[in-house]
Design a protein around this motif. Structure first.
Motif, PDB file in Angstrom:
ATOM      1  N   VAL A   1       0.830  -1.180  -0.101  1.00 11.84           N
ATOM      2  CA  VAL A   1      -0.103  -0.017   0.024  1.00 11.84           C
ATOM      3  C   VAL A   1       0.892   1.243   0.164  1.00 11.84           C
ATOM      4  CG1 VAL A   1      -0.195  -0.032   2.482  1.00 11.84           C
ATOM      5  CG2 VAL A   1      -1.850   1.140   1.024  1.00 11.84           C
ATOM      6  N   GLU A   2       2.037   1.241   0.557  1.00 10.99           N
ATOM      7  CA  GLU A   2       3.008   2.265   0.689  1.00 10.99           C
ATOM      8  C   GLU A   2       3.742   2.439  -0.568  1.00 10.99           C
ATOM      9  OE1 GLU A   2       5.939   1.867   3.690  1.00 10.99           O
ATOM     10  OE2 GLU A   2       6.584   4.093   3.726  1.00 10.99           O
ATOM     11  N   LEU A   3       3.857   1.222  -1.315  1.00  9.90           N
ATOM     12  CA  LEU A   3       4.415   1.421  -2.699  1.00  9.90           C
ATOM     13  C   LEU A   3       3.690   1.960  -3.452  1.00  9.90           C
ATOM     14  CD1 LEU A   3       7.026   0.854  -4.078  1.00  9.90           C
ATOM     15  CD2 LEU A   3       6.231  -1.704  -4.314  1.00  9.90           C
ATOM     16  N   VAL A   4       2.416   1.707  -3.554  1.00  5.51           N
ATOM     17  CA  VAL A   4       1.293   2.174  -4.483  1.00  5.51           C
ATOM     18  C   VAL A   4       1.180   3.838  -4.192  1.00  5.51           C
ATOM     19  CG1 VAL A   4      -1.318   2.079  -4.756  1.00  5.51           C
ATOM     20  CG2 VAL A   4      -0.048   0.340  -4.568  1.00  5.51           C
ATOM     21  N   LYS A   5       1.232   4.237  -2.985  1.00  6.54           N
ATOM     22  CA  LYS A   5       1.123   5.519  -2.715  1.00  6.54           C
ATOM     23  C   LYS A   5       2.495   6.317  -3.445  1.00  6.54           C
ATOM     24  CE  LYS A   5       1.200   7.600   1.195  1.00  6.54           C
ATOM     25  NZ  LYS A   5       0.795   7.644   2.953  1.00  6.54           N
ATOM     26  N   ILE A   6       3.555   5.734  -3.152  1.00  6.16           N
ATOM     27  CA  ILE A   6       4.953   6.386  -3.538  1.00  6.16           C
ATOM     28  C   ILE A   6       4.821   6.414  -5.073  1.00  6.16           C
ATOM     29  CG2 ILE A   6       7.506   6.022  -3.721  1.00  6.16           C
ATOM     30  CD1 ILE A   6       7.071   4.852  -0.976  1.00  6.16           C
ATOM     31  N   ARG A   7       4.265   5.388  -5.783  1.00 10.59           N
ATOM     32  CA  ARG A   7       4.305   5.148  -7.320  1.00 10.59           C
ATOM     33  C   ARG A   7       3.411   6.376  -7.913  1.00 10.59           C
ATOM     34  NH1 ARG A   7       3.284  -0.210 -10.723  1.00 10.59           N
ATOM     35  NH2 ARG A   7       5.073   0.264 -12.146  1.00 10.59           N
ATOM     36  N   ARG A   8       2.250   6.570  -7.215  1.00 15.80           N
ATOM     37  CA  ARG A   8       1.149   7.579  -7.528  1.00 15.80           C
ATOM     38  C   ARG A   8       1.582   9.057  -7.393  1.00 15.80           C
ATOM     39  NH1 ARG A   8      -3.245   6.727  -4.237  1.00 15.80           N
ATOM     40  NH2 ARG A   8      -3.865   4.875  -5.006  1.00 15.80           N
ATOM     41  N   GLU A   9       2.740   9.334  -6.363  1.00 20.30           N
ATOM     42  CA  GLU A   9       3.167  10.582  -6.202  1.00 20.30           C
ATOM     43  C   GLU A   9       4.259  10.782  -7.101  1.00 20.30           C
ATOM     44  OE1 GLU A   9       3.660  14.180  -4.956  1.00 20.30           O
ATOM     45  OE2 GLU A   9       1.909  13.005  -4.252  1.00 20.30           O
TER      46      GLU A   9
END
Ligand SMILES: [Zn+2]
Length: 145
Positions: free
Chosen positions: A64-72
């Motif tokens: 979930v953290e990786l998805v957030k980082i990727r989106r940003e």
């Protein structure tokens, strides 16, 4: 051999992250642009180490953290260039666990040795290949500046 280009400030940020979390491992995500010779890293995002069982020799970034980082990252026009983590009191070489848990083919994996709280050697390994079956780590050059 491919080249990981990285600015001095990002390079130092990765290394000091390892010193801060010592004797535990730190980990994070590298964002940047790809070039014919390798990744050009523009920023490093710190990630929480979600492994509580043995944080000194394992690292893991929550999906979930990786998805957030990727989106940003994509908002800033950047790609995920790779990942970094530290090896407290161990050489800056990938371990069998690092290899088993590396799935981002084409990405760079940066490892910093932190000996007695001080960052030492930093190495980068490109995860080459095309599938989980033929993936391999290749040494790459880090160009700071
Ligand atoms: Zn490792």
């Amino acid at each position: 051999m491919s080249v990981l280009g990285i600015s001095e400030s990002v390079y130092e940020a990765i290394r000091s992250h390892g010193e801060e979390t010592y004797p535990h491992e730190c980990c994070g995500v590298l964002l940047g642009h790809s070039s014919p010779e390798g990744w050009r890293v523009e920023s490093a995002v710190r990630a929480g180490n979600t492994r509580t069982d043995s944080a000194h020799n394992r690292y893991h970034i929550a999906p979930v953290e990786l998805v957030k980082i990727r989106r940003e990252a994509s908002r800033q026009g950047l790609d995920i260039a790779g990942f970094y983590h530290s090896h407290p009191d161990h050489p800056a070489q990938w371990s069998p666990t690092d290899f088993a848990e590396a799935h981002w083919i084409g990405c760079s994996y940066v490892i910093t040795e932190v000996a007695q709280g001080k960052a030492q050697v930093t190495n980068s390994f490109l995860l080459a290949g095309t599938t989980e079956e033929d993936k391999r780590f290749e040494n790459e050059t880090i160009r700071v500046g």
